[in-house]
Design a protein around this motif. Structure first.
Motif, PDB file in Angstrom:
ATOM      1  N   GLU A 234      82.756  78.045-116.731  1.00 28.20           N
ATOM      2  CA  GLU A 234      83.729  77.503-117.680  1.00 28.20           C
ATOM      3  C   GLU A 234      83.223  76.169-118.254  1.00 28.20           C
ATOM      4  O   GLU A 234      82.752  75.306-117.510  1.00 28.20           O
ATOM      5  CB  GLU A 234      85.067  77.316-116.964  1.00 28.20           C
ATOM      6  CG  GLU A 234      86.243  77.038-117.876  1.00 28.20           C
ATOM      7  CD  GLU A 234      86.425  75.560-118.099  1.00 28.20           C
ATOM      8  OE1 GLU A 234      86.837  75.174-119.209  1.00 28.20           O
ATOM      9  OE2 GLU A 234      86.132  74.782-117.167  1.00 28.20           O
ATOM     10  N   ARG A 235      83.328  76.029-119.561  1.00 25.18           N
ATOM     11  CA  ARG A 235      82.622  74.970-120.285  1.00 25.18           C
ATOM     12  C   ARG A 235      82.996  73.557-119.833  1.00 25.18           C
ATOM     13  O   ARG A 235      82.128  72.710-119.635  1.00 25.18           O
ATOM     14  CB  ARG A 235      82.878  75.116-121.788  1.00 25.18           C
ATOM     15  CG  ARG A 235      82.065  74.162-122.647  1.00 25.18           C
ATOM     16  CD  ARG A 235      82.289  74.431-124.121  1.00 25.18           C
ATOM     17  NE  ARG A 235      81.898  75.795-124.477  1.00 25.18           N
ATOM     18  CZ  ARG A 235      82.051  76.318-125.693  1.00 25.18           C
ATOM     19  NH1 ARG A 235      82.614  75.599-126.663  1.00 25.18           N
ATOM     20  NH2 ARG A 235      81.661  77.548-125.946  1.00 25.18           N
ATOM     21  N   SER A 236      84.275  73.270-119.687  1.00 25.81           N
ATOM     22  CA  SER A 236      84.674  71.909-119.342  1.00 25.81           C
ATOM     23  C   SER A 236      84.214  71.524-117.944  1.00 25.81           C
ATOM     24  O   SER A 236      83.808  70.380-117.698  1.00 25.81           O
ATOM     25  CB  SER A 236      86.190  71.745-119.473  1.00 25.81           C
ATOM     26  OG  SER A 236      86.873  72.548-118.519  1.00 25.81           O
TER      27      SER A 236
ATOM     28  N   GLY B  27      94.067  77.592-104.289  1.00 34.29           N
ATOM     29  CA  GLY B  27      93.580  76.993-105.521  1.00 34.29           C
ATOM     30  C   GLY B  27      92.189  77.447-105.910  1.00 34.29           C
ATOM     31  O   GLY B  27      91.899  77.669-107.099  1.00 34.29           O
ATOM     32  N   LEU B  28      91.298  77.604-104.928  1.00 38.17           N
ATOM     33  CA  LEU B  28      89.936  78.030-105.240  1.00 38.17           C
ATOM     34  C   LEU B  28      89.908  79.445-105.800  1.00 38.17           C
ATOM     35  O   LEU B  28      89.086  79.762-106.660  1.00 38.17           O
ATOM     36  CB  LEU B  28      89.049  77.918-103.994  1.00 38.17           C
ATOM     37  CG  LEU B  28      87.572  78.269-104.191  1.00 38.17           C
ATOM     38  CD1 LEU B  28      86.951  77.439-105.315  1.00 38.17           C
ATOM     39  CD2 LEU B  28      86.804  78.061-102.889  1.00 38.17           C
TER      40      LEU B  28
ATOM     41  N   LEU C 208      88.707  82.839-110.593  1.00 45.79           N
ATOM     42  CA  LEU C 208      89.104  83.805-111.617  1.00 45.79           C
ATOM     43  C   LEU C 208      88.949  83.242-113.026  1.00 45.79           C
ATOM     44  O   LEU C 208      88.966  83.990-114.006  1.00 45.79           O
ATOM     45  CB  LEU C 208      90.541  84.259-111.387  1.00 45.79           C
ATOM     46  CG  LEU C 208      90.774  85.064-110.102  1.00 45.79           C
ATOM     47  CD1 LEU C 208      92.239  85.431-109.956  1.00 45.79           C
ATOM     48  CD2 LEU C 208      89.909  86.334-110.079  1.00 45.79           C
ATOM     49  N   ARG C 209      88.760  81.935-113.144  1.00 48.57           N
ATOM     50  CA  ARG C 209      88.551  81.283-114.442  1.00 48.57           C
ATOM     51  C   ARG C 209      87.084  80.871-114.636  1.00 48.57           C
ATOM     52  O   ARG C 209      86.783  80.056-115.488  1.00 48.57           O
ATOM     53  CB  ARG C 209      89.448  80.057-114.575  1.00 48.57           C
ATOM     54  CG  ARG C 209      90.947  80.360-114.582  1.00 48.57           C
ATOM     55  CD  ARG C 209      91.744  79.066-114.645  1.00 48.57           C
ATOM     56  NE  ARG C 209      91.347  78.247-115.801  1.00 48.57           N
ATOM     57  CZ  ARG C 209      91.404  76.912-115.844  1.00 48.57           C
ATOM     58  NH1 ARG C 209      91.844  76.245-114.781  1.00 48.57           N
ATOM     59  NH2 ARG C 209      91.029  76.259-116.918  1.00 48.57           N
ATOM     60  N   GLN C 210      86.196  81.424-113.825  1.00 46.52           N
ATOM     61  CA  GLN C 210      84.764  81.089-113.869  1.00 46.52           C
ATOM     62  C   GLN C 210      84.529  79.612-113.553  1.00 46.52           C
ATOM     63  O   GLN C 210      83.646  78.974-114.109  1.00 46.52           O
ATOM     64  CB  GLN C 210      84.178  81.437-115.254  1.00 46.52           C
ATOM     65  CG  GLN C 210      83.925  82.906-115.482  1.00 46.52           C
ATOM     66  CD  GLN C 210      82.670  83.412-114.768  1.00 46.52           C
ATOM     67  OE1 GLN C 210      81.935  82.646-114.149  1.00 46.52           O
ATOM     68  NE2 GLN C 210      82.411  84.710-114.861  1.00 46.52           N
ATOM     69  N   ARG C 211      85.344  79.075-112.641  1.00 49.67           N
ATOM     70  CA  ARG C 211      85.224  77.677-112.254  1.00 49.67           C
ATOM     71  C   ARG C 211      84.829  77.530-110.784  1.00 49.67           C
ATOM     72  O   ARG C 211      85.090  76.508-110.156  1.00 49.67           O
ATOM     73  CB  ARG C 211      86.542  76.937-112.535  1.00 49.67           C
ATOM     74  CG  ARG C 211      86.795  76.704-114.025  1.00 49.67           C
ATOM     75  CD  ARG C 211      88.181  76.099-114.268  1.00 49.67           C
ATOM     76  NE  ARG C 211      88.380  74.853-113.534  1.00 49.67           N
ATOM     77  CZ  ARG C 211      88.036  73.645-113.989  1.00 49.67           C
ATOM     78  NH1 ARG C 211      87.460  73.516-115.185  1.00 49.67           N
ATOM     79  NH2 ARG C 211      88.275  72.564-113.272  1.00 49.67           N
TER      80      ARG C 211
ATOM     81  N   ASP D 186      80.998  81.737-104.064  1.00 48.43           N
ATOM     82  CA  ASP D 186      82.428  81.782-104.376  1.00 48.43           C
ATOM     83  C   ASP D 186      82.669  82.523-105.690  1.00 48.43           C
ATOM     84  O   ASP D 186      83.554  83.382-105.784  1.00 48.43           O
ATOM     85  CB  ASP D 186      82.999  80.368-104.480  1.00 48.43           C
ATOM     86  CG  ASP D 186      82.992  79.636-103.152  1.00 48.43           C
ATOM     87  OD1 ASP D 186      82.826  80.293-102.109  1.00 48.43           O
ATOM     88  OD2 ASP D 186      83.144  78.401-103.160  1.00 48.43           O
ATOM     89  N   GLN D 187      81.882  82.175-106.702  1.00 47.27           N
ATOM     90  CA  GLN D 187      82.042  82.830-107.990  1.00 47.27           C
ATOM     91  C   GLN D 187      81.694  84.310-107.910  1.00 47.27           C
ATOM     92  O   GLN D 187      82.356  85.155-108.520  1.00 47.27           O
ATOM     93  CB  GLN D 187      81.176  82.153-109.055  1.00 47.27           C
ATOM     94  CG  GLN D 187      81.484  82.618-110.482  1.00 47.27           C
ATOM     95  CD  GLN D 187      82.940  82.390-110.845  1.00 47.27           C
ATOM     96  OE1 GLN D 187      83.441  81.269-110.816  1.00 47.27           O
ATOM     97  NE2 GLN D 187      83.648  83.465-111.170  1.00 47.27           N
TER      98      GLN D 187
END
Length: 241
Positions: A136-138, A168-169, A174-177, A183-184
């Motif tokens: 995720e870009r940010s 939370g993780l 699930l948001r590619q973070r 984990d990813q």
């Protein structure tokens, strides 16, 4: 075995690369000191770690769970015995590593994600993720900035709730973070994504399953009966050798 201090000519598990960043030994020392004062040679260092883990999880917002005790302390501490899954381990290899110690697919996912819901990692160990265009870009921009600092800084494993044992993780993954590759990967692999999604939807389920998995892991291959010993000092074997 991890608690044993190395001596000249006799390394211990503390010398193993994967254990280089472990700290907090003085907390175990203080707990053991108080236990020995009240009930000497009764509670092993292995049980101290297991109970301290339970209390740490609870203090960080996880479920308080009952812990079976009765473990004995090992008479061996060899860095060659340390074989911990690294942050870039493929999912298939992670499955096999956990199966080798009697833990199944659900245990693996739960323990890996649960173990990373609190804590930090050095930037040098996540360069593969920082270079991943799918991140995720940010978050990618944030990590690149943080990791430019000198002396190999650390970043949070769970960017959402880094001091809390919760789901939370799973939401981050699930948001590619996911900060760690493993984990990813768990959020992308068809064998494990469903587990991550179920935990992301239900924090109570995650907390319950994490507690159950910790208990299960803590009852695999431990010494009992007359095997091993109950150390007086967690840093040295009772006979000094």
């Amino acid at each position: 075995s991890l608690l044993i201090d190395p001596k000249p000519g006799r390394p211990s598990e503390k010398n193993a690369g994967p254990n280089a960043s472990v700290d907090g030994y003085e907390i175990i020392d203080e707990i053991k000191k108080q236990l020995e004062a009240h009930c000497p040679r009764t509670v092993s260092c292995a049980d101290v770690i297991t109970l301290a883990t339970r209390d740490a999880v609870t203090l960080a917002g996880g479920l308080r769970y009952a812990v079976p005790t009765g473990r004995r302390d090992s008479l061996r501490s060899n860095p060659a015995d340390v074989n911990l899954p690294g942050p870039t381990i493929p999912v298939t290899d992670a499955i096999h590593a956990f199966e080798a110690v009697g833990l199944n697919l659900f245990d693996m996912v739960t323990l890996v994600i649960g173990g990373h819901t609190v804590g930090e990692i050095h930037c040098s160990l996540i360069q593969d993720r920082i270079a991943d265009p799918a991140m995720e870009r940010s978050l990618n921009a944030k990590l690149r900035k943080q990791c430019k600092a000198p002396n190999d800084p650390s970043v949070f494993l769970d960017q959402r709730t880094p001091f809390k044992v919760d789901n939370g993780l799973c939401l981050e993954v699930l948001r590619q973070r996911g900060v760690l590759r493993i984990d990813q990967s768990l959020g992308l692999d068809g064998r494990t994504r469903g587990i991550i999604m179920s935990y992301a939807k239900d924090n109570a389920l995650f907390r319950r399953k994490f507690a159950q998995a910790l208990v299960k892991m803590g009852t695999r291959r431990f010494l009992s009966g007359r095997a091993g010993e109950i150390r007086k000092n967690c840093r040295v074997f009772n006979n000094g050798h």
